[in-house]
Write a protein that holds these residues in place. Structure first.
Motif, PDB file in Angstrom:
ATOM      1  N   LEU A 732      30.343  29.636  64.651  1.00  0.00           N
ATOM      2  CA  LEU A 732      30.179  28.906  65.908  1.00  0.00           C
ATOM      3  C   LEU A 732      30.928  29.700  66.985  1.00  0.00           C
ATOM      4  O   LEU A 732      32.102  30.040  66.810  1.00  0.00           O
ATOM      5  CB  LEU A 732      30.739  27.490  65.797  1.00  0.00           C
ATOM      6  CG  LEU A 732      30.762  26.676  67.095  1.00  0.00           C
ATOM      7  CD1 LEU A 732      29.348  26.399  67.601  1.00  0.00           C
ATOM      8  CD2 LEU A 732      31.538  25.376  66.896  1.00  0.00           C
ATOM      9  N   ILE A 733      30.257  29.987  68.098  1.00  0.00           N
ATOM     10  CA  ILE A 733      30.832  30.791  69.166  1.00  0.00           C
ATOM     11  C   ILE A 733      30.931  29.951  70.434  1.00  0.00           C
ATOM     12  O   ILE A 733      29.959  29.305  70.834  1.00  0.00           O
ATOM     13  CB  ILE A 733      29.990  32.052  69.428  1.00  0.00           C
ATOM     14  CG1 ILE A 733      29.906  32.912  68.156  1.00  0.00           C
ATOM     15  CG2 ILE A 733      30.574  32.871  70.573  1.00  0.00           C
ATOM     16  CD1 ILE A 733      29.015  34.112  68.294  1.00  0.00           C
ATOM     17  N   CYS A 734      32.119  30.006  71.047  1.00  0.00           N
ATOM     18  CA  CYS A 734      32.335  29.365  72.336  1.00  0.00           C
ATOM     19  C   CYS A 734      32.508  30.453  73.392  1.00  0.00           C
ATOM     20  O   CYS A 734      33.368  31.341  73.238  1.00  0.00           O
ATOM     21  CB  CYS A 734      33.576  28.473  72.303  1.00  0.00           C
ATOM     22  SG  CYS A 734      33.523  27.177  71.064  1.00  0.00           S
ATOM     23  N   GLU A 735      31.738  30.390  74.472  1.00  0.00           N
ATOM     24  CA  GLU A 735      31.831  31.371  75.548  1.00  0.00           C
ATOM     25  C   GLU A 735      32.003  30.657  76.886  1.00  0.00           C
ATOM     26  O   GLU A 735      31.266  29.694  77.173  1.00  0.00           O
ATOM     27  CB  GLU A 735      30.578  32.245  75.612  1.00  0.00           C
ATOM     28  CG  GLU A 735      30.363  33.145  74.426  1.00  0.00           C
ATOM     29  CD  GLU A 735      29.148  34.030  74.594  1.00  0.00           C
ATOM     30  OE1 GLU A 735      28.989  34.996  73.810  1.00  0.00           O
ATOM     31  OE2 GLU A 735      28.318  33.768  75.505  1.00  0.00           O
ATOM     32  N   VAL A 736      32.969  31.128  77.667  1.00  0.00           N
ATOM     33  CA  VAL A 736      33.168  30.612  79.018  1.00  0.00           C
ATOM     34  C   VAL A 736      33.128  31.792  79.975  1.00  0.00           C
ATOM     35  O   VAL A 736      33.914  32.738  79.830  1.00  0.00           O
ATOM     36  CB  VAL A 736      34.500  29.857  79.141  1.00  0.00           C
ATOM     37  CG1 VAL A 736      34.710  29.410  80.587  1.00  0.00           C
ATOM     38  CG2 VAL A 736      34.518  28.649  78.204  1.00  0.00           C
ATOM     39  N   SER A 737      32.215  31.748  80.951  1.00  0.00           N
ATOM     40  CA  SER A 737      32.033  32.843  81.897  1.00  0.00           C
ATOM     41  C   SER A 737      32.395  32.387  83.307  1.00  0.00           C
ATOM     42  O   SER A 737      32.192  31.224  83.670  1.00  0.00           O
ATOM     43  CB  SER A 737      30.579  33.337  81.873  1.00  0.00           C
ATOM     44  OG  SER A 737      30.183  33.700  80.561  1.00  0.00           O
ATOM     45  N   ASP A 738      32.953  33.325  84.100  1.00  0.00           N
ATOM     46  CA  ASP A 738      33.198  33.052  85.511  1.00  0.00           C
ATOM     47  C   ASP A 738      33.026  34.359  86.269  1.00  0.00           C
ATOM     48  O   ASP A 738      32.752  35.401  85.699  1.00  0.00           O
ATOM     49  CB  ASP A 738      34.585  32.448  85.715  1.00  0.00           C
ATOM     50  CG  ASP A 738      35.685  33.428  85.365  1.00  0.00           C
ATOM     51  OD1 ASP A 738      35.975  34.298  86.194  1.00  0.00           O
ATOM     52  OD2 ASP A 738      36.249  33.332  84.237  1.00  0.00           O
ATOM     53  N   SER A 739      33.204  34.322  87.579  1.00  0.00           N
ATOM     54  CA  SER A 739      32.942  35.474  88.440  1.00  0.00           C
ATOM     55  C   SER A 739      34.150  36.367  88.642  1.00  0.00           C
ATOM     56  O   SER A 739      34.060  37.393  89.330  1.00  0.00           O
ATOM     57  CB  SER A 739      32.432  34.998  89.816  1.00  0.00           C
ATOM     58  OG  SER A 739      31.247  34.255  89.665  1.00  0.00           O
ATOM     59  N   SER A 740      35.280  36.015  88.050  1.00  0.00           N
ATOM     60  CA  SER A 740      36.475  36.836  88.214  1.00  0.00           C
ATOM     61  C   SER A 740      36.451  38.006  87.226  1.00  0.00           C
ATOM     62  O   SER A 740      36.002  37.860  86.091  1.00  0.00           O
ATOM     63  CB  SER A 740      37.732  35.999  87.981  1.00  0.00           C
ATOM     64  OG  SER A 740      38.868  36.825  87.959  1.00  0.00           O
ATOM     65  N   HIS A 741      36.964  39.161  87.677  1.00  0.00           N
ATOM     66  CA  HIS A 741      37.025  40.337  86.819  1.00  0.00           C
ATOM     67  C   HIS A 741      38.402  40.518  86.188  1.00  0.00           C
ATOM     68  O   HIS A 741      38.647  41.518  85.537  1.00  0.00           O
ATOM     69  CB  HIS A 741      36.662  41.587  87.628  1.00  0.00           C
ATOM     70  CG  HIS A 741      35.221  41.620  88.050  1.00  0.00           C
ATOM     71  ND1 HIS A 741      34.208  42.048  87.229  1.00  0.00           N
ATOM     72  CD2 HIS A 741      34.636  41.238  89.223  1.00  0.00           C
ATOM     73  CE1 HIS A 741      33.050  41.954  87.865  1.00  0.00           C
ATOM     74  NE2 HIS A 741      33.285  41.467  89.093  1.00  0.00           N
ATOM     75  N   THR A 742      39.291  39.527  86.388  1.00  0.00           N
ATOM     76  CA  THR A 742      40.634  39.613  85.818  1.00  0.00           C
ATOM     77  C   THR A 742      40.586  39.170  84.361  1.00  0.00           C
ATOM     78  O   THR A 742      40.180  38.037  84.064  1.00  0.00           O
ATOM     79  CB  THR A 742      41.616  38.736  86.601  1.00  0.00           C
ATOM     80  OG1 THR A 742      41.617  39.146  87.971  1.00  0.00           O
ATOM     81  CG2 THR A 742      43.012  38.873  86.029  1.00  0.00           C
ATOM     82  N   ALA A 743      41.005  40.057  83.456  1.00  0.00           N
ATOM     83  CA  ALA A 743      40.951  39.742  82.032  1.00  0.00           C
ATOM     84  C   ALA A 743      42.197  38.985  81.614  1.00  0.00           C
ATOM     85  O   ALA A 743      43.303  39.290  82.070  1.00  0.00           O
ATOM     86  CB  ALA A 743      40.828  41.021  81.216  1.00  0.00           C
ATOM     87  N   PRO A 744      42.086  37.986  80.753  1.00  0.00           N
ATOM     88  CA  PRO A 744      43.262  37.249  80.267  1.00  0.00           C
ATOM     89  C   PRO A 744      44.009  38.076  79.228  1.00  0.00           C
ATOM     90  O   PRO A 744      43.492  39.032  78.666  1.00  0.00           O
ATOM     91  CB  PRO A 744      42.638  36.014  79.632  1.00  0.00           C
ATOM     92  CG  PRO A 744      41.304  36.481  79.144  1.00  0.00           C
ATOM     93  CD  PRO A 744      40.822  37.491  80.156  1.00  0.00           C
TER      94      PRO A 744
END
Length: 789
Positions: A732-744
């Motif tokens: 099971l894969i959870c993906e959250v996308s946003d427009s920021s290019h800052t990596a956690p």
């Protein structure tokens, strides 16, 4: 022996006695001589024909001919003193003969002519129209080794009793019938010689004043020295051509044995020392007894080499008294029998070998050490039994010269084999050990090293990416050997590292190109040419969108077979080979329906001397269409059809992948407003989706992961924000996308910190997690396993 004249049956009396002393054949000449009919004597002991008191001659097992006078009993009872000539038959019996009605002795017309004939160093003999010996000079009777007055009336084949004598008689018959002289070369040991000689026989017709043929004249010229020099030169030339045709130790050893038989020996064995462990070199000092040798090859004049005691590939131990150990310990060629040891003493250590020696009549052996670059590699043992003459010093020099040439080839083959095995072990350790299990594609692969050029730098890989995507890569490093294999390993590792950060194919090849440039610089700094090059094809397939992105760096384009066909080559910009630096790469994206087969391969598969690359590509496409039902079967059929029987001239890597699509029912997507208060409702929707999928056991962990990733995107990311869940039977894969290019990134929270523990919690709860950059921002993903370990 077939007669050349109807009266020949009565001009020579002959009988055949078997190995038990029984008369088995009796001709008309013998009947005319002793009066006995064939029916009266055939089947009876030959000693019954001896006169009372006569003693039969002793049977010498080593003798091939006997001559002498015996007292024989005539049918009417009186005794005849008869001179007999006996030749040993191949089966062990004897052919006994004597002339019955010799021609009238020649009358010397001129004393000068008779003196020339008697005193000439050239051996001469005259035969009448029935090819019976009319007369021979002293030189010829010395060669024959029989009294001239005794053998007059016998044919040439009856005097010689060998196959070569029959060939000479056939040549004399042709001269008699045609009236034209001819020359013939032969190599044999006559009865008057202690060793074999090479003879040039000149046969000419004898005619009278009216041109009528009276007989033939045979002159024999001994040209042994010239013959042996020519033979030695021929053997050396043949050895330089035949030995070392491949870099295979066993094949080279067999070539050495083939060169020696039958020109120098009747049986030859080549035994080699096993290479030291861990790739060490052979010792420079001679080995010590007992010596363990492995039979590499042998060759015999008899089919199947029945003289051999050891089979090729088997190991035997040789004590100090053996010819093998003696020559290796002494470091020089040894011949037995010699002044120091007899052949019987040399073989006393092995009863089976002694039995073979006795059975085949081996009378002399020569053991030649195989040495190269100061190291002892093994020994070649040459034996004679059909050839009656022992080895001469010239034979020893010839055997040593040929063996020295073969030793260098064997050593080269061993060094090549050792490097090949090392490189192949390194190569296989760096290649995938088992196909990657993925929901995106079904894969099958093959890797074959080059048959002769050595292991190269071909590789393939299947890399699992986030979002159930998969990367497929095939590459080829320029060159062969350990260096190419090591470079391949570095590039494969680099590709995996770059794939882990989810670079697009063209970007990945750009980074890989920079790495190859740096490797070239490093190689040049080490004193080498500094030329490191490679080609590569990189493809990424997404089972959700069913799209594939590809880019290549000077590599052959892949072949695609959509469901229902036909197979075709993908039009893909070639791109420069890796290592040129500074040149761009281009990606191509295309739709691949579920069930599409992709064929990725290196150039060794389609390049051939027998056909051009386009023909190879077409043959690959046709074979893929015919066997696409099974990828494993397709791999086997492609290699069998495209590669030569003896093996590929270059390394071959082949990767087949059949695409799978992920149904829309296994994907759920939500657009998330940038409002922290909506995180709880999102969690409820996720729980409901998991219930619909029958994955309620993963609810707790998934809620925590979704809550943390969505909260972080709302706090630190930029809209739009999107949540996507993907699952198959195991993941099971959870993906959250946003427009920021800052990596956690992970950080260690202090005791009184209110935050900073979210990603650490995600890392602990999931199988793996990470982030990837997209054209619109970034995606944080986490994988949960659905199968209990």
């Amino acid at each position: 022996m077939s007669p050349v004249h109807p009266l020949d049956e009565t001009t020579t009396a002959w009988a055949v006695i078997d190995e038990n002393g029984t008369l088995v054949r009796w001709n008309e000449g013998a009947r005319h001589l002793l009066g006995h009919a064939p029916a009266d004597v055939e089947g009876r002991p030959a000693t019954d024909l001896l006169a009372p008191g006569a003693t039969p001659p002793a049977d010498d097992p080593g003798a091939s001919r006997w001559s002498g006078t015996l007292a024989l009993r005539h049918r009417d009872g009186h005794t005849l003193s008869v001179w007999l000539l006996a030749h040993r038959e191949p089966g062990g019996g004897w052919l006994v003969l004597t002339p019955v009605a010799p021609p009238d002795p020649p009358v010397p017309d001129d004393p000068m002519i008779r003196a020339v004939l008697d005193q000439s160093p050239c051996a001469m003999a005259v035969y009448d129209t029935r090819l019976r010996l009319y007369g021979a000079n002293a030189a010829m009777t010395g060669v024959i080794g029989l009294p001239g007055d005794r053998v007059r009336g016998l044919r040439l084949s009856e005097i010689g009793g060998k196959r070569e004598s029959e060939q000479l008689e056939a040549a004399a018959r042709a001269v008699l019938l045609s009236g034209k002289g001819r020359d013939m070369e032969t190599y044999l040991r006559t009865g008057g010689e202690d060793r074999a000689h090479a003879w040039l026989a000149r046969i000419a017709p004898l005619t009278d004043a009216e041109g009528r043929t009276l007989g033939v004249c045979l002159t024999a010229h001994d040209f042994t020295e010239h013959y042996m020099a020519r033979k030695r030169l021929q053997i050396v030339n043949e050895a330089s051509v035949r030995i070392g045709s491949t870099l295979d130790v066993t094949r080279t050893a067999q070539e050495l044995a083939d060169v020696f038989v039958p020109v120098l020996a009747d049986f030859v064995s080549v035994d080699l020392l096993d290479p030291p462990e861990h790739g060490a070199e052979h010792r420079v000092e001679p080995p010590t007894a007992p010596i363990t040798l492995r039979r590499a090859a042998h060759r015999s004049v008899n089919p199947g080499s029945p003289e051999a005691v050891v089979a090729p590939g088997d190991v035997d131990v040789y004590p100090a008294l053996s010819p093998h150990a003696d020559s290796l310990i002494a470091g020089r060629t040894t011949v037995a029998p010699d002044s120091d040891a007899t052949l019987h003493e040399w073989l006393g250590w092995d009863g089976s070998r002694a039995e073979r020696v006795a059975r085949y009549g081996i009378h002399t052996t020569m053991s030649v050490p195989i040495r190269a670059r100061g190291q002892t590699l093994g020994v070649a043992v040459l034996s004679r039994y059909q050839r009656l003459d022992p080895f001469t010093p010239e034979d020893v020099l010839l055997a040593e010269e040929v063996t020295a040439r073969a030793a260098v080839c064997i050593d080269n083959a061993r060094r090549f084999s050792r490097e090949r095995e090392t490189a192949l072990a390194l190569q296989r350790s760096l290649l995938p050990q088992s196909p990657a299990r993925t929901a995106a594609v079904e894969v099958a692969s093959r890797y074959l090293p080059a048959a002769r050029a050595g292991v190269g730098g071909d590789w393939f890989d299947v890399i699992l990416l986030s979002g159930m995507r998969v990367a497929m890569v095939v590459g080829d490093v320029v060159g062969h050997g350990i260096q190419a294999s090591a470079t391949m390993g570095r590039l494969r590792t680099a590709v995996r590292t770059l794939a882990d950060i989810d670079l697009a194919p063209d970007e990945l090849l750009t980074h890989l190109d920079d790495l190859v440039v740096r490797l070239s610089v490093e190689a040049g700094a080490e004193g080498t040419t500094g030329e490191v090059g490679a080609t590569c094809l990189y493809a990424v397939y997404d089972p959700v969108s069913r799209r594939c992105s590809l880019a290549r760096a000077g590599h052959p384009p892949p072949v695609v077979l959509p469901p229902g066909g036909p197979a075709r080559e993908i039009e893909l910009p070639a791109g420069p080979p890796l290592g040129l630096g500074g040149l761009p790469f281009e990606s191509v994206e295309l739709d691949l329906p579920e069930g599409t087969v992709l064929a990725l391969f290196t150039d060794g598969l389609i390049e051939s001397r027998e056909r051009d690359i386009d023909a190879g590509q077409e043959l690959l496409s046709d074979t893929l269409e015919e066997h696409s039902d099974s990828l494993e079967g397709a791999c086997h059929a492609i290699l069998r059809r495209l590669l030569p029987v003896g093996g590929a001239p270059d390394d071959v890597a082949l990767l087949l992948a059949r695409t799978r699509g992920l149904p829309a029912s296994q994907v759920a997507t939500w657009d998330i407003p940038a409002d922290p208060s909506l995180v709880a409702p999102i969690r409820k929707q996720v729980v409901g989706q998991l219930d619909d999928w029958g994955l309620s056991e993963a609810t707790f962990t998934t809620e925590l992961v979704v809550s943390e990733l969505v909260t972080n995107a709302i706090r630190y990311g930029e809209p739009p924000i999107r949540l996507r869940l993907i699952h198959d039977a195991t993941t099971l894969i959870c993906e959250v996308s946003d427009s920021s290019h800052t990596a956690p990134h992970l950080r260690r929270a202090r005791i009184f910190d209110e935050g900073g523990r979210g990603l650490l919690l995600v890392a602990q709860l999931t199988q793996r997690w990470g982030s990837r950059h997209t054209t619109d921002g970034k995606t944080i993903w986490a994988e949960l396993t659905l199968v209990e370990e």
